[in-house]
Design a protein around this motif. Sequence first.
Motif, PDB file in Angstrom:
ATOM      1  N   GLU A 264       1.069  -1.231   0.090  1.00  0.00           N
ATOM      2  CA  GLU A 264       0.094   0.045   0.028  1.00  0.00           C
ATOM      3  C   GLU A 264       0.769   1.273  -0.031  1.00  0.00           C
ATOM      4  O   GLU A 264       1.879   1.216  -0.020  1.00  0.00           O
ATOM      5  N   PRO A 265       0.027   2.411   0.081  1.00  0.00           N
ATOM      6  CA  PRO A 265       0.817   3.767  -0.390  1.00  0.00           C
ATOM      7  C   PRO A 265       2.344   3.852   0.082  1.00  0.00           C
ATOM      8  O   PRO A 265       3.257   4.419  -0.598  1.00  0.00           O
ATOM      9  N   ARG A 266       2.771   3.544   1.369  1.00  0.00           N
ATOM     10  CA  ARG A 266       3.902   3.922   1.885  1.00  0.00           C
ATOM     11  C   ARG A 266       5.004   3.092   1.205  1.00  0.00           C
ATOM     12  O   ARG A 266       6.402   3.332   1.530  1.00  0.00           O
ATOM     13  N   TRP A 267       5.018   2.336   0.495  1.00  0.00           N
ATOM     14  CA  TRP A 267       6.110   1.602  -0.572  1.00  0.00           C
ATOM     15  C   TRP A 267       6.933   2.656  -1.538  1.00  0.00           C
ATOM     16  O   TRP A 267       8.036   2.397  -1.783  1.00  0.00           O
ATOM     17  N   GLN A 268       6.145   3.956  -1.423  1.00  0.00           N
ATOM     18  CA  GLN A 268       6.646   4.992  -2.335  1.00  0.00           C
ATOM     19  C   GLN A 268       7.198   6.243  -1.532  1.00  0.00           C
ATOM     20  O   GLN A 268       6.686   6.389  -0.365  1.00  0.00           O
ATOM     21  N   THR A 269       8.033   6.900  -2.106  1.00  0.00           N
ATOM     22  CA  THR A 269       8.686   7.943  -1.285  1.00  0.00           C
ATOM     23  C   THR A 269       7.578   8.889  -1.008  1.00  0.00           C
ATOM     24  O   THR A 269       7.477   9.552   0.079  1.00  0.00           O
ATOM     25  N   ALA A 270       6.906   9.293  -2.101  1.00  0.00           N
ATOM     26  CA  ALA A 270       5.714  10.373  -1.750  1.00  0.00           C
ATOM     27  C   ALA A 270       4.413   9.819  -1.234  1.00  0.00           C
ATOM     28  O   ALA A 270       3.501  10.366  -1.075  1.00  0.00           O
ATOM     29  N   ALA A 271       4.714   8.346  -0.802  1.00  0.00           N
ATOM     30  CA  ALA A 271       3.289   7.774  -0.162  1.00  0.00           C
ATOM     31  C   ALA A 271       2.166   8.237  -0.694  1.00  0.00           C
ATOM     32  O   ALA A 271       1.967   7.765  -1.771  1.00  0.00           O
ATOM     33  N   TYR A 272       1.098   8.817  -0.064  1.00  0.00           N
ATOM     34  CA  TYR A 272      -0.182   8.807  -0.698  1.00  0.00           C
ATOM     35  C   TYR A 272      -0.265   9.819  -2.019  1.00  0.00           C
ATOM     36  O   TYR A 272      -0.752   9.768  -2.923  1.00  0.00           O
ATOM     37  N   SER A 273       0.745  10.673  -2.181  1.00  0.00           N
ATOM     38  CA  SER A 273       0.948  11.376  -3.566  1.00  0.00           C
ATOM     39  C   SER A 273       2.057  10.354  -4.246  1.00  0.00           C
ATOM     40  O   SER A 273       2.517   9.476  -3.560  1.00  0.00           O
ATOM     41  N   CYS A 274       2.003  10.444  -5.628  1.00  0.00           N
ATOM     42  CA  CYS A 274       2.446   9.114  -6.238  1.00  0.00           C
ATOM     43  C   CYS A 274       3.688   9.558  -6.866  1.00  0.00           C
ATOM     44  O   CYS A 274       3.781  10.441  -7.983  1.00  0.00           O
ATOM     45  N   SER A 275       4.964   9.246  -6.479  1.00  0.00           N
ATOM     46  CA  SER A 275       6.334   9.360  -7.262  1.00  0.00           C
ATOM     47  C   SER A 275       6.599   8.216  -7.989  1.00  0.00           C
ATOM     48  O   SER A 275       7.384   8.162  -9.042  1.00  0.00           O
ATOM     49  N   TYR A 276       6.014   7.027  -7.682  1.00  0.00           N
ATOM     50  CA  TYR A 276       6.230   5.699  -8.502  1.00  0.00           C
ATOM     51  C   TYR A 276       7.816   5.363  -8.155  1.00  0.00           C
ATOM     52  O   TYR A 276       8.728   4.777  -8.992  1.00  0.00           O
ATOM     53  N   VAL A 277       8.400   5.740  -6.800  1.00  0.00           N
ATOM     54  CA  VAL A 277       9.914   5.461  -6.656  1.00  0.00           C
ATOM     55  C   VAL A 277       9.696   4.752  -5.072  1.00  0.00           C
ATOM     56  O   VAL A 277       9.127   5.148  -4.258  1.00  0.00           O
ATOM     57  N   TRP A 278      10.464   3.708  -5.204  1.00  0.00           N
ATOM     58  CA  TRP A 278      10.518   2.862  -3.775  1.00  0.00           C
ATOM     59  C   TRP A 278      10.976   3.676  -2.769  1.00  0.00           C
ATOM     60  O   TRP A 278      12.123   4.511  -2.853  1.00  0.00           O
ATOM     61  N   ASN A 279      10.394   3.510  -1.580  1.00  0.00           N
ATOM     62  CA  ASN A 279      10.801   4.267  -0.400  1.00  0.00           C
ATOM     63  C   ASN A 279      11.765   3.527   0.517  1.00  0.00           C
ATOM     64  O   ASN A 279      11.400   2.528   0.825  1.00  0.00           O
ATOM     65  N   LYS A 280      12.859   3.965   0.003  1.00  0.00           N
ATOM     66  CA  LYS A 280      14.118   3.155   0.664  1.00  0.00           C
ATOM     67  C   LYS A 280      14.396   2.876   1.968  1.00  0.00           C
ATOM     68  O   LYS A 280      14.926   2.305   2.597  1.00  0.00           O
ATOM     69  N   SER A 281      13.595   4.047   2.728  1.00  0.00           N
ATOM     70  CA  SER A 281      13.762   3.653   4.319  1.00  0.00           C
ATOM     71  C   SER A 281      12.799   2.556   4.829  1.00  0.00           C
ATOM     72  O   SER A 281      13.063   1.900   5.649  1.00  0.00           O
TER      73      SER A 281
END
Lengths: 711, 711
Positions: A264-281
């Motif tokens: 769900e959203p937090r897999w991305q950097t921008a969370a609910y906004s969409c970057s389509y980039v993995w959230n590396k943290s």
Amino acid sequence: MKKFSASFLILLATVWLNASAQTTQPAPGVQKLSKGQPDKFTPYTFCNEQPMVTAMAALPAGKLPFDVNDIGISINDRGVIVEVPLADKEQLYGFGLQIGSFNQTGLKKQPIVNDNPLNNLGYTHGPATFYVSSKGYGILINTARYTTFYCGNIAKLNKQQVSADSKKPADSVEGLYQTNGKASNVVTVDIKGAKGIEVFVFSGPSLMNALQRYNLFSGGGALPAIWGLGVKYRVKADFSEHQVGQMAAYFRNNHIPCDVLGLEPRWQTAAYSCSYVWNKSLFPTPEAFTDTMMRKGFHLNLWEHAFTHPSSPIYEALKTKAGNYQVWGGLVPDFADTTAANIFANYHNETFVKKGISGFKMDECDNSNIAYGSGVWSFPELSTFPSGMDGEQVHQLFGLLYQKTIYSIYKKSNLRTYLDVRASNAFASSYPAALYSDTYEHDEYIRMIPNSGFSGMIWSPEVRESNTIKDLMRRSQTAVLSAQTLYNSWYLQSPPWLQINKEKNNKVELMDNAKEVEADIRKLLNFRMSLIPYLYSAFADYHFKGIPPFRALVTDYPEDVNVWDISDEYMIGSGILAAPLTEKADERSVYLPAGTWYDFNTNQKYEGGKKYTIKPSLNQLPIFIKAGTILPLAAPVEYVSPSTKFDITCYVYGEGDAQTALFEDDGITFNYDKGGYNNIVLNWNKGKGSVKRSGGFKGVRFTIKKWQLIK
Amino acid sequence: MKKFSASFLILLATVWLNASAQTTQPAPGVQKLSKGQPDKFTPYTFCNEQPMVTAMAALPAGKLPFDVNDIGISINDRGVIVEVPLADKEQLYGFGLQIGSFNQTGLKKQPIVNDNPLNNLGYTHGPATFYVSSKGYGILINTARYTTFYCGNIAKLNKQQVSADSKKPADSVEGLYQTNGKASNVVTVDIKGAKGIEVFVFSGPSLMNALQRYNLFSGGGALPAIWGLGVKYRVKADFSEHQVGQMAAYFRNNHIPCDVLGLEPRWQTAAYSCSYVWNKSLFPTPEAFTDTMMRKGFHLNLWEHAFTHPSSPIYEALKTKAGNYQVWGGLVPDFADTTAANIFANYHNETFVKKGISGFKMDECDNSNIAYGSGVWSFPELSTFPSGMDGEQVHQLFGLLYQKTIYSIYKKSNLRTYLDVRASNAFASSYPAALYSDTYEHDEYIRMIPNSGFSGMIWSPEVRESNTIKDLMRRSQTAVLSAQTLYNSWYLQSPPWLQINKEKNNKVELMDNAKEVEADIRKLLNFRMSLIPYLYSAFADYHFKGIPPFRALVTDYPEDVNVWDISDEYMIGSGILAAPLTEKADERSVYLPAGTWYDFNTNQKYEGGKKYTIKPSLNQLPIFIKAGTILPLAAPVEYVSPSTKFDITCYVYGEGDAQTALFEDDGITFNYDKGGYNNIVLNWNKGKGSVKRSGGFKGVRFTIKKWQLIK
């Protein structure tokens, strides 16, 4: 240049407006009426799938209950009005994934895309300007505009109303409102803002045939990757890759079937906004993580919406190919522009699909209707897009185009998938994407199953938290008996069967009887896994013949007046009748159509054409099997891998001979379209079963181990 | 004839589309922008009242916080888009009789006429495409089309959003939806289907001044017949003239004030369908009955709707002057056609008004939105009317035209009235017609009081059955503190204060404490009667100065940030602040603006600019009086006849000098428009009261008996 007087030109225009529509036949049994200047952008504009004309030609010859020229199309300053004949006792169904109503006769329906479809206006996640009739035909108004259908409930001033009641003056307010419903023998369609229209008429002769033609015309029904028919579990939105791994281990250690894990959203950097980039943290090693999950038999599915945030790598490239309003600070890609769709698709392919991501959940592609307090989201209808569409048209088509964009990646890669999407429209039957909703009313979720079959849509009645254990189990039964079995734990720390209550769940205060409930859930999910061969063949029939795998009883029994209003029972394939319960009652009434039926749980025999009361327990499935059915049930597996083989017992219901077929292929590519599949004929003759396999698929997925007669 | 190339013509068209709007000044402080081809039929089309230009010119010079040319109007294929500047911290109000919201800043609102306004979309009985700003101006989009206002909650792609929050990517769904609201410094208006538009800009300098200009431009506010400010009681729908007579006797015998008795559907032959013919089985002698009632001081009001049944004497005459769809078997008169309106009005005049009927309740002139189960009523938007309007335009304007048609009878007869109507629109302030609703949520009914003042509407929060006695009393307090005090017992045998429960009421099983409750109700209604001189003068200010008699605190205190969101308190005239309670609580918080205030019940003194907790009992009125107010309260009468004289005590609040005025006339004719009224100046100077009467009215209605200082 010749001179024409103004009055002559006006005369000419008038003649043209009153002239009958142009009629063509784009495929066998399909007629297209066209009048005026139809819009450039319609649902059919974006249907690139080829009509399956051979299968359509193989259907019985279509016949309409009226002359196609009796369909009136008039164009005026306001827009276009279409009037279609409606007979006495004719019943209408459809308008996409309707939530509040089923038999649409006598109703006003506005199939407008929306996330919070209140008031039974016809608003829905999956609008379709398409209805089918018990008289055996379908009418599709090919428009992306907001459209209103009056299903025989309005009457012209100088016409006698058809309802006997309405001839008498109403004596009271109660009496007055009772005179509503059927008022005329015409379906009237209001397409405000249109300057012309195309109307597709799908002939039957039966309602089922009309649906088949519609689905085949759309490119055939979707055939999801076989693993998609297993169990999908969406993890909590803030899980790290470590926590996802723990959840995966939980499933395998406890032998609970699971094929797909959704992030769900937090897999991305921008969370609910969409970057389509993995959230590396949270996901420091996404590729290794994906590989590990895949090795353990899990497919990964990523949540997203399409409103591309400025922090996304594709923002700049899309900026000139977007609508002129932002959504949550992001841009709205103009998916009607193939360049924009390709930028979006290529990025997703390179970044995710090629790295093993098996699917996406395409969220927020419907529209808001003052949900969540008084807030509003999404782009306004007055938006303009570079392609020339306006915001209203984009809203109606956004889910369709989003699906198409994402699906194209998999199609080009010859890789099948099973997607999630929150909006769809007409001509979408070929997309393997399940619709879902936040509305969460179980009664509505059940009604949406038979409704989904009227418009070539796939519906996923997901399970989240529950009021009671009974609620959890009843919802799980419905999920198991649907096109996608999905537990959506995006705000739940623990699986909902270990703690139904959201707050306690997130504190990991598990229920005292969590293990017992888990065992019951395991039993239900194991049944789902056993059903995969049957379901998979039902989806193959959807693809090749256009037969909806999940459908209303009226689709199979249109002549039976008793089923016209039944929206809480439905067929799964040709042999299973499901009658789900909610937490509201321990028993329910079931109507069984003509024929002989068997209670799946007790093998008790029932004579059709009657109503019965059933009391299925919480860990049973409330289904009936029709006499003459061969039900192939597999030994359950915990997930479906490319090498999974299903050991099958064929249950033969009833005393006569019977025959059915299983569809067999690799389950994950489109090779079937080039003949890469087998047809396994299961034959029960004089008390003996036989198996005959033919076709171009080299492998063996299904092994018939046993036959068992139930009579 | 000169030849122009196509490209030149396109260039010309483009220039024309981009050209700035044409600006005119139709009245002092009012600017009209016009662009493209505005619709022929708009709310202003039907406003025949003359702008009260002298009063408008007397207001302070208007000043806008932006250049009027900064209002953008663009026209495209879809329709018209209007963009109006919106400043930081600017607050917007209006859109007619809004139910679910008050401060509209940051919201999407669709002021569309409707009887069941759910979801807070902006649907309402009284839509108006008009808003006013805390910065002191009003914007009216002069259209009868369904219109959407985005009050700063959408942002263009290339503009930075104004909300600080939205710059950060949202971290959660909760966080995401919190970023809603204000997103840009522009109000964007979507008028789909329009080819041009007129925009009226009403300047202030204050919000109050802007409202005054709007009301004065509409012909001034309505001044109801003075008896209309008493108590209206609608009897059960199936009452006979004998039963109505019994109810009338009940009021007089028990000394409960009542001015108007309303008859419901069954007074007619066709009951809920409309024949406009007395039902002789229930009303065998309607003329004698009307006379008797009038002699006893009751005014009679007749329920009806406009959907003329074939059994009506005017059906045939209206048949060619009606919409092309029927409603409940009846025709929809094309009131935009003066011939149709005259047929309707003349019949009503001859049959009813001339015979003493004092008013009508104009029901069902809004529209349905899937209320009452899944039924739908009223004509479809695609309807066509002989005048050239379509069904959408007629829906938006139907209540307006219906009021105008009925009001014209009384105006021509020089006879004032107080009507009930279920729909209205802009430029209606001159019509003495109170809006009502079936929705019956007390919180909403309270909110609609301040909202009504933003659009020149009169709102009647009626009382029916109740959950508890507290509910009855709280609702009655609100009714007493509103523009019309109405008990609507159309489905109640007995007055609701004798039995709050509907079923028991209809079995005439009265409450044990019915007489005690009746006494409390009598006390509240007596207060209403005492307030008539004050209220009547407030309505005179509405008529002559455009000051809404019931209005939000922000109208009087636009600079006070604390009142921007207060929708459960409101001003009555210039001196009374009402703070109603519902049955939900025994106490409430009240914010009092700058100044000194007195609790009406205890005379306790409060310092303004603060919040207080109040606990008014059930038979008190939750109101505060502003220091500097002279509150003229009359000895209560049971009804107001042409000869009624009010004996008044002037309560002077606060220690300083004070002055106010009472408006005095015959109360029942329009002679005031020709100077036939008195201005009674009440002056409190150095602890002594004086009265100075001047003007052209010969009679005396108000006698000042006493002065009383409260400090």
